[in-house]
Design a protein around this motif. Structure first.
Motif, PDB file in Angstrom:
ATOM      1  N   PRO A 193      49.776  19.409  52.821  1.00  0.00           N
ATOM      2  CA  PRO A 193      50.154  20.722  52.332  1.00  0.00           C
ATOM      3  C   PRO A 193      51.909  20.625  52.041  1.00  0.00           C
ATOM      4  O   PRO A 193      52.358  19.547  52.375  1.00  0.00           O
ATOM      5  CB  PRO A 193      50.073  20.874  53.994  1.00  0.00           C
ATOM      6  CG  PRO A 193      48.922  19.924  54.105  1.00  0.00           C
ATOM      7  CD  PRO A 193      49.132  19.018  53.592  1.00  0.00           C
ATOM      8  N   THR A 194      52.491  21.718  51.751  1.00  0.00           N
ATOM      9  CA  THR A 194      54.001  21.688  51.675  1.00  0.00           C
ATOM     10  C   THR A 194      54.496  21.673  53.071  1.00  0.00           C
ATOM     11  O   THR A 194      53.973  21.439  53.604  1.00  0.00           O
ATOM     12  CB  THR A 194      54.148  23.716  51.003  1.00  0.00           C
ATOM     13  OG1 THR A 194      52.863  23.459  50.186  1.00  0.00           O
ATOM     14  CG2 THR A 194      55.877  23.129  50.611  1.00  0.00           C
ATOM     15  N   ASN A 195      55.222  20.704  52.595  1.00  0.00           N
ATOM     16  CA  ASN A 195      56.914  20.243  53.349  1.00  0.00           C
ATOM     17  C   ASN A 195      57.974  20.306  52.787  1.00  0.00           C
ATOM     18  O   ASN A 195      57.848  20.565  51.203  1.00  0.00           O
ATOM     19  CB  ASN A 195      56.101  18.998  53.997  1.00  0.00           C
ATOM     20  CG  ASN A 195      55.984  17.704  52.668  1.00  0.00           C
ATOM     21  OD1 ASN A 195      56.812  17.394  52.047  1.00  0.00           O
ATOM     22  ND2 ASN A 195      54.875  17.662  53.040  1.00  0.00           N
ATOM     23  N   LYS A 196      58.678  19.684  53.601  1.00  0.00           N
ATOM     24  CA  LYS A 196      60.629  19.603  53.144  1.00  0.00           C
ATOM     25  C   LYS A 196      59.937  18.943  51.359  1.00  0.00           C
ATOM     26  O   LYS A 196      61.125  19.297  50.939  1.00  0.00           O
ATOM     27  CB  LYS A 196      60.778  19.609  54.142  1.00  0.00           C
ATOM     28  CG  LYS A 196      62.553  20.215  53.756  1.00  0.00           C
ATOM     29  CD  LYS A 196      63.386  19.479  55.127  1.00  0.00           C
ATOM     30  CE  LYS A 196      65.237  20.171  54.283  1.00  0.00           C
ATOM     31  NZ  LYS A 196      65.383  19.449  53.317  1.00  0.00           N
ATOM     32  N   HIS A 200      54.266  19.848  44.162  1.00  0.00           N
ATOM     33  CA  HIS A 200      52.614  19.438  44.799  1.00  0.00           C
ATOM     34  C   HIS A 200      52.715  17.823  43.134  1.00  0.00           C
ATOM     35  O   HIS A 200      51.986  16.989  43.583  1.00  0.00           O
ATOM     36  CB  HIS A 200      52.279  20.161  44.163  1.00  0.00           C
ATOM     37  CG  HIS A 200      52.227  20.492  45.814  1.00  0.00           C
ATOM     38  ND1 HIS A 200      51.599  19.780  47.038  1.00  0.00           N
ATOM     39  CD2 HIS A 200      52.663  22.007  46.770  1.00  0.00           C
ATOM     40  CE1 HIS A 200      51.547  20.873  47.929  1.00  0.00           C
ATOM     41  NE2 HIS A 200      52.571  22.368  48.281  1.00  0.00           N
ATOM     42  N   ASP A 253      50.016  29.516  52.302  1.00  0.00           N
ATOM     43  CA  ASP A 253      51.209  28.431  52.259  1.00  0.00           C
ATOM     44  C   ASP A 253      51.783  29.017  52.890  1.00  0.00           C
ATOM     45  O   ASP A 253      52.872  29.667  53.066  1.00  0.00           O
ATOM     46  CB  ASP A 253      51.656  28.046  51.128  1.00  0.00           C
ATOM     47  CG  ASP A 253      52.669  26.679  51.154  1.00  0.00           C
ATOM     48  OD1 ASP A 253      52.650  26.536  52.307  1.00  0.00           O
ATOM     49  OD2 ASP A 253      52.353  26.147  49.656  1.00  0.00           O
ATOM     50  N   HIS A 254      51.549  27.661  54.569  1.00  0.00           N
ATOM     51  CA  HIS A 254      51.442  27.947  55.557  1.00  0.00           C
ATOM     52  C   HIS A 254      53.968  27.892  56.007  1.00  0.00           C
ATOM     53  O   HIS A 254      54.303  28.397  56.789  1.00  0.00           O
ATOM     54  CB  HIS A 254      51.126  27.658  57.213  1.00  0.00           C
ATOM     55  CG  HIS A 254      50.015  28.428  57.533  1.00  0.00           C
ATOM     56  ND1 HIS A 254      49.993  30.748  57.249  1.00  0.00           N
ATOM     57  CD2 HIS A 254      49.291  28.446  57.262  1.00  0.00           C
ATOM     58  CE1 HIS A 254      48.881  30.141  57.230  1.00  0.00           C
ATOM     59  NE2 HIS A 254      48.101  29.239  57.362  1.00  0.00           N
ATOM     60  N   TYR A 255      53.852  26.609  55.033  1.00  0.00           N
ATOM     61  CA  TYR A 255      55.386  25.862  55.008  1.00  0.00           C
ATOM     62  C   TYR A 255      55.836  27.506  54.337  1.00  0.00           C
ATOM     63  O   TYR A 255      57.272  27.788  54.445  1.00  0.00           O
ATOM     64  CB  TYR A 255      55.554  24.985  54.007  1.00  0.00           C
ATOM     65  CG  TYR A 255      56.384  24.521  54.463  1.00  0.00           C
ATOM     66  CD1 TYR A 255      57.424  23.681  55.458  1.00  0.00           C
ATOM     67  CD2 TYR A 255      57.499  24.569  52.743  1.00  0.00           C
ATOM     68  CE1 TYR A 255      58.428  22.963  55.741  1.00  0.00           C
ATOM     69  CE2 TYR A 255      58.882  23.762  53.621  1.00  0.00           C
ATOM     70  CZ  TYR A 255      59.026  22.504  54.570  1.00  0.00           C
ATOM     71  OH  TYR A 255      60.564  22.308  54.979  1.00  0.00           O
TER      72      TYR A 255
END
Length: 338
Positions: free
Chosen positions: A36-39, A63, A181-183
């Motif tokens: 999942p998307t992160n910083k 990604h 994408d909740h980030y």
């Protein structure tokens, strides 16, 4: 031998991940999905493309960077032009393979079929391109595709929900990669739920219902995501109860620059409150959450007959009798503030 195929958790993934994971696995491949998307992923993506690129594409490249550390045999990056007749996907989807090959990212060989349903509805060509590293047997490819299509249909059917009248229904509009994408969307769903809202998405309405409502629009909509959003708005406007709309878009999105105006006009006509949220890599939770809290409060205050002069879309909806001391209808004294 199980070939490892990388699938970036961005852009088309959020709409078609059941289709492509099932297809490649049915061919004997092992699908590796990025986390999942992160910083870290966001920062890697920002450094990989030019500044003018929209946030979702920057995240896509982040990604890809994450997947390139997984010892992949192939990376799946289709040239996605259209998935239906008379409608197109975002132009940046078309150029993803070229953008990636022009970047400095050291990536594995690309599986990059051209998917263009406007030109032809025959899937044979791009399926053979997808399956070329694994098999040339058409019977096996066809069987894998049929299984994948059934998985995609089942997934889309599970998304459809019966819309019930609750304390406050909020329709969140946006492209799937912004919604899921909740980030990227800064935890929008979680915040709205904490405020006591029921979240409704365009996918909660049956596709046939959305397409039927689109017939009310005087012209064809040339973008698939735009059709989905506008059809959902028409369906949502027919729902009873207290409601509002949040329009989630990415800074610099050309398609949304057209669609947002069309959608907002219809919401104003029906006096449905809306909030336009534009996201980029500089967006912060504090500012967004303050806007959400104010938006929800205004909608609830407007439901009180003693405070129905409060507007969330730039119109004075106070009564002439109360505001001007003369008799008259609400419609007579409604005037745009900007």
């Amino acid at each position: 031998m199980n070939w490892k195929i990388g699938l970036p958790r961005a852009l088309f993934y959020h709409t078609y991940f059941p289709l492509w994971t099932t297809f490649f696995e049915a061919l004997g491949g092992q699908v590796i999905v990025s986390p999942p998307t992160n910083k870290i992923i966001l920062d890697e993506g920002i450094q990989s493309v030019v500044a003018e690129t929209c946030l979702p594409v920057k995240i896509f490249f982040g990604h890809v960077q994450a997947l390139c550390q997984k010892n992949l045999d192939y990376l799946f990056v289709p040239r996605l032009i259209s998935v239906e007749k008379k409608a197109y996907i975002c132009p940046k989807f078309m150029g993803l393979p070229d953008m990636l090959e022009a970047s400095k990212i050291k990536h594995p060989p690309l599986i990059k079929p051209v998917i263009n349903q406007v030109k032809t509805n025959q899937v044979n060509s791009f399926l053979c391109d997808c399956a070329a590293p694994f098999t040339t047997k058409w019977s096996k490819i066809k069987k894998a595709w049929q299984k994948a299509m059934q998985e995609q249909r089942d997934y889309e059917q599970k998304l459809v929900k019966e819309i019930k009248t609750t304390d406050l229904n909020i329709l969140i509009l946006g492209h799937d990669y912004n919604l899921h994408d909740h980030y990227l969307n800064l935890g929008l769903w979680e915040k709205l739920r904490r405020l006591g809202c029921t979240i409704i998405l365009p996918s909660h309405f049956p596709q046939r219902e959305r397409e039927t409502h689109l017939q009310k629009f005087p012209k064809l909509v040339f973008w698939t995501y735009g059709k989905t959003q506008l059809g959902a708005v028409y369906s949502f406007m027919e729902q009873p109860g207290l409601k509002g709309v949040i329009n989630l878009t990415s800074f610099g999105c050309g398609i949304d620059s057209f669609m947002d105006s069309l959608i907002i006009r219809r919401l104003i006509e029906r006096q449905i409150p809306y909030l336009n949220v534009i996201l980029d890599e500089h967006s912060g939770k504090a500012g967004l959450f303050t806007r959400l809290e104010a938006f929800v409060d205004i909608i609830r205050w407007r439901s009180d007959n003693h405070q129905d002069y409060i507007s969330s879309y730039g119109y004075n909806v106070g009564t002439c009798q109360r505001d001007a001391g003369t008799s008259g209808s609400r419609g007579d004294c409604a005037a745009p503030l900007y």
